[in-house]
Motif scaffolding. Structure first.
Motif, PDB file in Angstrom:
ATOM      1  N   ALA A 105       1.701  17.064  -0.027  1.00 24.22           N
ATOM      2  CA  ALA A 105       2.010  18.413  -0.492  1.00 24.22           C
ATOM      3  C   ALA A 105       0.803  19.318  -0.313  1.00 24.22           C
ATOM      4  N   ALA A 106      -0.369  18.790  -0.618  1.00 29.88           N
ATOM      5  CA  ALA A 106      -1.582  19.591  -0.497  1.00 29.88           C
ATOM      6  C   ALA A 106      -1.824  19.980   0.960  1.00 29.88           C
ATOM      7  N   VAL A 107      -1.646  19.025   1.837  1.00 30.10           N
ATOM      8  CA  VAL A 107      -1.850  19.328   3.258  1.00 30.10           C
ATOM      9  C   VAL A 107      -0.808  20.347   3.720  1.00 30.10           C
ATOM     10  N   LEU A 151       0.860  -1.174   0.000  1.00 26.52           N
ATOM     11  CA  LEU A 151       0.000   0.000   0.000  1.00 26.52           C
ATOM     12  C   LEU A 151       0.900   1.228   0.000  1.00 26.52           C
ATOM     13  N   GLU A 152       0.557   2.233  -0.781  1.00 25.47           N
ATOM     14  CA  GLU A 152       1.483   3.342  -0.924  1.00 25.47           C
ATOM     15  C   GLU A 152       1.803   3.990   0.423  1.00 25.47           C
ATOM     16  N   ASP A 153       0.819   4.037   1.295  1.00 25.70           N
ATOM     17  CA  ASP A 153       1.051   4.655   2.600  1.00 25.70           C
ATOM     18  C   ASP A 153       2.107   3.897   3.391  1.00 25.70           C
ATOM     19  N   LEU A 154       2.258   2.608   3.099  1.00 28.86           N
ATOM     20  CA  LEU A 154       3.261   1.827   3.826  1.00 28.86           C
ATOM     21  C   LEU A 154       4.617   1.933   3.152  1.00 28.86           C
ATOM     22  N   LEU A 170       0.613   9.564  -2.531  1.00 25.40           N
ATOM     23  CA  LEU A 170       0.780  10.051  -1.167  1.00 25.40           C
ATOM     24  C   LEU A 170       1.521  11.380  -1.158  1.00 25.40           C
ATOM     25  N   VAL A 171       2.558  11.502  -1.979  1.00 23.37           N
ATOM     26  CA  VAL A 171       3.300  12.760  -1.971  1.00 23.37           C
ATOM     27  C   VAL A 171       2.402  13.921  -2.361  1.00 23.37           C
TER      28      VAL A 171
END
Lengths: 280, 280
Positions: free
Chosen positions: B219-221, B99-102, B214-215
DNA sequence: CCTGGCCATAACTATTCATTATGTCAGCTC
DNA sequence: GAGCTGACATAATGAATAGTTATGGCCAGG
């Protein structure tokens, strides 16, 4: 079975391996022999396999011990790094000159760990002849040199003694009268002390092979061309010297670190220096 | 100042960080709260700096704590590896789908450690859409997939629950009436559960930004476009959520591991699987 | 203003660890 | 081959360590 390996036990273990004996490791760590005996036993029960062959003349690694050793060394190195440079985001560049025998050991591993945890830092390791090393040092391409004390390009900031061990190829007769010896061809400064120790033990010898690189020497020994004097870290398992051999005991080598004066105070170079120093 | 960091203390530390509270870590480790308090204090005195900000609602990391955390995680991971795969010279190839978050967490670090200690093993990490992941799994290009349980390409061999946390950009008003939310655009299966938790708390929301990586979300946050629900590992320090916020509490996500049946019994894949599992 | 969750501190207890003392074994010297 | 030496193991004791229970302070929410 414990969930983690305690670093204290790992420290004892690597010290025992380095000293070749539980008793010597005990004095090195400032403890008594039964204490170390107990710790090794505890580590063995944590791993579930014996780590050392005990003999009345010292200890040697079992298979499981050889497997554990690199893990133990890295864990201790990371732990020490965490204690000192913990994340201070080091940046800059540091050139390190290493004696070739050291470049093959676990030392570059520790430097790689350091580099990985400090992405802004650039580490360069160099291993070459003494003359080239001195030039690189004078030109500022390497700030730190770890080498034999007489070969250092500057005054040693600290020193450490390491034993030498005989590396014995398969099928080599250690009792052969002109003993076949494999040597470094360059100006390796322990070359003379090794030959002296043979002569003072009244052993005749002949040069069976010369090479100017460690891999060459190792290949020659592996091929059974003769015996060589090396740092114990660089011995392959099959070359292990059986202590009771007919070969004379070898002198220690004295390694030291020289640091370029202009690098004084650089935090990255401080960190690399202590990393090198920690490798004992 | 101790020479080494005890693994037991590091274990306590990372558990405290993961649980966000000393008390919860204590029950997780099967100890009492004062025992953990003591251990953290001892670790702090070993490091020489405070590692945690204590508050009546839990603990958060200090600067020094953030610096120590990655060291602690690597040391524990190496120690666990030493206990299990100790040097068995694994060879072969293993594809891992994450999972990308991992893929952004410390997990690839542990896999890199494993690969480095087994030079004959080749590890490939893949992070892509669910459809592409399933294809890679079916074709045998990845043998292990760690993902949310509903998205797994096969039955889960084991599962683990992880909390979600709100990531809050600088200058974002968490009380804004249509709450600006940053979302994954793809078929992220916690997307719906996050929005449900907002609605059940009677919060209105609007999509301020969507990204399929995820990046992009981070970045948005970071740019202050809105808030997002992420795994705590992926929060940047400035995004830390102050628990008492006006935002509703988030559901846990359930992660699981699928393993390709044909890989059963492969020692390398066994090792990678346990390495993934150890990451909790 | 009270209550509950969280952390710190203190006192006590149990365990752990290191030490001293002793035993065993192998190799060496004479 | 008797005795010595050096190395590791084992046993028992004592001190340091780490864990537990009990208690207090602090802040937030009702």
């Amino acid at each position: 079975m414990a969930r983690d390996l305690e670093t204290a036990l790992l420290r004892s273990f690597v010290t025992v391996v380095r000293e070749g004996s539980i008793s010597r490791a005990a004095t090195a760590l400032g403890h008594t022999q039964p204490a170390l005996s107990q710790q090794v036993r505890k580590l063995e029960s944590a791993v579930g396999r014996p780590l050392l062959h005990r003999s009345p003349s010292g200890v040697t690694l079992t298979r499981a011990g050889e497997e554990l050793l690199p893990y133990a060394q890295r864990i201790l190195s990371l732990s020490a790094q965490a204690l000192t440079e913990a994340g201070r985001a080091l940046t800059g560049r540091c050139g390190v000159g290493l004696l070739e025998d050291l470049a093959a050991s676990q030392l570059p591993q520790a430097l790689a760990d350091l580099a990985r945890l400090h992405p802004g830092a650039r580490l360069e390791v160099l291993s070459c002849s003494n003359a080239a090393m001195r030039e690189a040092y004078d030109e500022g391409r390497v700030q730190l040199v770890l080498d034999e004390v007489p070969d250092l390009p500057g005054p040693p900031r600290w020193t450490v003694r390491r034993p030498l061990a005989w590396a014995i190829g398969q099928g080599v007769d250690v009792a052969a009268d002109p003993l076949p010896v494999v040597l470094f061809s360059g100006a390796c400064s322990w070359r003379t002390s090794v030959l002296e120790s043979l002569e003072s033990a009244d052993r005749r010898w002949r040069v069976a092979f010369e090479s100017n690189s460690l891999v060459g020497v190792l290949a020659a020994v592996r091929a059974g061309l003769g015996v060589a004097a090396l740092l114990p870290t660089n011995l392959e398992p099959a070359m292990t010297c059986h202590d009771t051999d007919a070969l004379p005991s070898l002198p220690d080598v004295e390694l030291g670190l020289a640091r370029h004066p202009r690098s004084e105070g650089d935090p990255l170079i401080d960190a690399v220096e202590t990393a090198l120093r920690r490798m004992n």
